[in-house]
Design a protein around this motif. Sequence first.
Motif, PDB file in Angstrom:
ATOM      1  N   UNK A 229       0.844  -1.198   0.000  1.00  0.00           N
ATOM      2  CA  UNK A 229       0.000   0.000   0.000  1.00  0.00           C
ATOM      3  C   UNK A 229       0.875   1.242   0.000  1.00  0.00           C
ATOM      4  N   UNK A 230       0.674   2.089  -0.993  1.00  0.00           N
ATOM      5  CA  UNK A 230       1.428   3.326  -1.081  1.00  0.00           C
ATOM      6  C   UNK A 230       0.498   4.530  -1.099  1.00  0.00           C
ATOM      7  N   UNK A 233      -0.676   4.666  -5.104  1.00  0.00           N
ATOM      8  CA  UNK A 233      -1.389   3.497  -5.619  1.00  0.00           C
ATOM      9  C   UNK A 233      -1.172   2.325  -4.668  1.00  0.00           C
ATOM     10  N   UNK A 234      -1.953   1.272  -4.881  1.00  0.00           N
ATOM     11  CA  UNK A 234      -1.779   0.059  -4.085  1.00  0.00           C
ATOM     12  C   UNK A 234      -1.688  -1.121  -5.041  1.00  0.00           C
ATOM     13  N   UNK A 235      -0.731  -2.035  -4.773  1.00  0.00           N
ATOM     14  CA  UNK A 235      -0.558  -3.196  -5.645  1.00  0.00           C
ATOM     15  C   UNK A 235      -0.861  -4.459  -4.862  1.00  0.00           C
ATOM     16  N   UNK A 236      -1.571  -5.388  -5.489  1.00  0.00           N
ATOM     17  CA  UNK A 236      -1.870  -6.674  -4.853  1.00  0.00           C
ATOM     18  C   UNK A 236      -1.314  -7.784  -5.739  1.00  0.00           C
ATOM     19  N   UNK A 237      -0.469  -8.619  -5.157  1.00  0.00           N
ATOM     20  CA  UNK A 237       0.100  -9.771  -5.866  1.00  0.00           C
ATOM     21  C   UNK A 237      -0.580 -11.015  -5.330  1.00  0.00           C
ATOM     22  N   UNK A 238      -1.356 -11.674  -6.188  1.00  0.00           N
ATOM     23  CA  UNK A 238      -2.050 -12.903  -5.805  1.00  0.00           C
ATOM     24  C   UNK A 238      -1.402 -14.058  -6.560  1.00  0.00           C
ATOM     25  N   UNK A 239      -0.615 -14.860  -5.841  1.00  0.00           N
ATOM     26  CA  UNK A 239       0.151 -15.926  -6.490  1.00  0.00           C
ATOM     27  C   UNK A 239      -0.744 -17.074  -6.952  1.00  0.00           C
ATOM     28  N   UNK A 240      -2.021 -17.093  -6.534  1.00  0.00           N
ATOM     29  CA  UNK A 240      -2.918 -18.167  -6.971  1.00  0.00           C
ATOM     30  C   UNK A 240      -3.679 -17.780  -8.241  1.00  0.00           C
ATOM     31  N   UNK A 241      -3.551 -16.535  -8.666  1.00  0.00           N
ATOM     32  CA  UNK A 241      -4.303 -16.092  -9.836  1.00  0.00           C
ATOM     33  C   UNK A 241      -3.635 -16.590 -11.117  1.00  0.00           C
ATOM     34  N   UNK A 248      -2.805  -3.415  -9.979  1.00  0.00           N
ATOM     35  CA  UNK A 248      -2.416  -2.119  -9.410  1.00  0.00           C
ATOM     36  C   UNK A 248      -3.665  -1.251  -9.340  1.00  0.00           C
ATOM     37  N   UNK A 249      -4.011  -0.865  -8.135  1.00  0.00           N
ATOM     38  CA  UNK A 249      -5.234  -0.087  -7.904  1.00  0.00           C
ATOM     39  C   UNK A 249      -4.865   1.386  -7.786  1.00  0.00           C
ATOM     40  N   UNK A 250      -5.474   2.200  -8.637  1.00  0.00           N
ATOM     41  CA  UNK A 250      -5.272   3.648  -8.520  1.00  0.00           C
ATOM     42  C   UNK A 250      -6.293   4.150  -7.493  1.00  0.00           C
ATOM     43  N   UNK A 251      -6.081   3.730  -6.266  1.00  0.00           N
ATOM     44  CA  UNK A 251      -7.001   4.091  -5.186  1.00  0.00           C
ATOM     45  C   UNK A 251      -6.198   4.658  -4.039  1.00  0.00           C
ATOM     46  N   UNK A 252      -6.825   5.478  -3.252  1.00  0.00           N
ATOM     47  CA  UNK A 252      -6.105   5.999  -2.098  1.00  0.00           C
ATOM     48  C   UNK A 252      -7.027   6.770  -1.183  1.00  0.00           C
ATOM     49  N   UNK A 263     -10.151  15.401   9.822  1.00  0.00           N
ATOM     50  CA  UNK A 263     -11.154  14.656   9.074  1.00  0.00           C
ATOM     51  C   UNK A 263     -12.050  15.695   8.388  1.00  0.00           C
ATOM     52  N   UNK A 264     -12.867  15.343   7.430  1.00  0.00           N
ATOM     53  CA  UNK A 264     -13.060  13.987   6.947  1.00  0.00           C
ATOM     54  C   UNK A 264     -11.973  13.575   5.959  1.00  0.00           C
ATOM     55  N   UNK A 265     -11.851  12.253   5.757  1.00  0.00           N
ATOM     56  CA  UNK A 265     -10.916  11.734   4.767  1.00  0.00           C
ATOM     57  C   UNK A 265     -11.618  11.724   3.407  1.00  0.00           C
ATOM     58  N   UNK A 266     -10.825  11.914   2.379  1.00  0.00           N
ATOM     59  CA  UNK A 266     -11.409  11.805   1.037  1.00  0.00           C
ATOM     60  C   UNK A 266     -10.815  10.582   0.348  1.00  0.00           C
ATOM     61  N   UNK A 267     -11.638   9.946  -0.487  1.00  0.00           N
ATOM     62  CA  UNK A 267     -11.227   8.698  -1.134  1.00  0.00           C
ATOM     63  C   UNK A 267     -11.071   8.922  -2.623  1.00  0.00           C
ATOM     64  N   UNK A 268     -10.031   8.295  -3.188  1.00  0.00           N
ATOM     65  CA  UNK A 268      -9.814   8.403  -4.623  1.00  0.00           C
ATOM     66  C   UNK A 268     -10.014   7.026  -5.233  1.00  0.00           C
ATOM     67  N   UNK A 269     -10.845   6.914  -6.252  1.00  0.00           N
ATOM     68  CA  UNK A 269     -11.081   5.635  -6.931  1.00  0.00           C
ATOM     69  C   UNK A 269     -10.714   5.798  -8.389  1.00  0.00           C
ATOM     70  N   UNK A 270      -9.763   4.974  -8.863  1.00  0.00           N
ATOM     71  CA  UNK A 270      -9.373   5.069 -10.276  1.00  0.00           C
ATOM     72  C   UNK A 270      -9.279   3.696 -10.909  1.00  0.00           C
TER      73      UNK A 270
END
Length: 343
Positions: A229-230, A233-241, A248-252, A263-270
């Motif tokens: 998690x950065x 962006x956030x990257x997920x490595x699923x070795x079973x896929x 790579x999720x352009x989310x934050x 607060x409040x926090x704001x969310x980014x969805x890409x």
Amino acid sequence: MRIGVVGFGYWGSKHARVMGGLPDVNVAIVDSDEDRRLSAAMTFPAATTFSNLDEALHCVDAVVIATPPRSHAPLIKQALLAGVHVLVEKPMATSTAEAAELVDLAERCGVVLMVGHTFEYNGAVWRLREMIDRGDLGRIFYIDSSRLSLGLYQSDVNVLWDLAPHDVSIANYLLGTTPTQVSAWGTAHASRDMVDVAHMRLDYESIGVTAYIHVSWLDPAKVRRITVAGSARMAVYDDTSADERIRVYDKGVEAEAGDQQHFPMTYRHGDIVSPYLSMEEPLLVEDRHFLACVRDGDLCNTPARSGYEVVRVIDAANLALETGGPVPLLDEAAATPPALPVG
Ligand SMILES: NC(=O)c1ccc[n+]([C@@H]2O[C@H](COP(=O)([O-])OP(=O)(O)OC[C@H]3O[C@@H](n4cnc5c(N)ncnc54)[C@H](O)[C@@H]3O)[C@@H](O)[C@H]2O)c1
């Protein structure tokens, strides 16, 4: 090259297949169990078999040690003292003192001692490291790693020694440094004295990153997942896929006005992107690299020092299980980031 594979069990038989397929390599098999030797002779009729390492040492140039973890240190010592190069499976040893002794002995004997941190030869892990190094993920917040299944209970080590070396080696490799403090929690559920479910927390205080590791032999679902998690962006490595190992999720998430206190926090969805990955078998890349180190003097990407860095973390985690508190890792000399293997 004459390569002896010591331990023809689940993983050693894979090394024998891979090594046997490499050019100019003759494989010999060493296993103390007669049935395993018979099975090896049927699978590899051309291979000589031996019942112990001592008998094999005079007719091999190098060995791959794939026996249960507690046998690694004495077998490595035996091979090094005979001037034979060693590739040993993880964990290199089962105590920090043993691991330190092996690093020193390999240097004094002038032979290669490489540790089989397979995931450091894996295209998906290389891609994660490239993304981190290029800054694609922004500032790294944390790494979260889960390695769960209804796993094979080992008779000589607990789940931390069995599974967590993978996650520790991956975290050290991705971050290019080693942790300064370890905490761990674990319980023996199905057997009286072997911890079969455990959580670890590694603090990389010099870079302000935390790695959380969950390993289990007692889970109904097979999970092999690493999240990095950065801030960007956030990257997920699923070795079973099968076809989307990395996403790579352009989310934050950000505090409004960039002020972390408010607060409040704001969310980014890409977008979610799954990069193309080279799918060469990691064990083939690893075994080929070992031969290049022995034959051509290539610089080892997972030398004994990397094995030591992993062993001391797992050793500290086992101490943390007993004491219930965090264990500082006093030798804070950060490991030199290993060069990316050419795959
Ligand atoms: N890198 C990976 O992804 C990976 C995957 C699985 C296992 N491993 C590692 O490989 C090693 C072996 O695991 P496994 O699952 O194959 O175990 P296993 O029990 O299936 O096989 C071990 C073999 O070693 C033999 N053996 C034991 N002591 C010996 C000795 N002193 N001399 C010669 N032979 C001996 C046994 O008879 C057996 O055939 C472990 O260190 C494990 O952590 C690594």
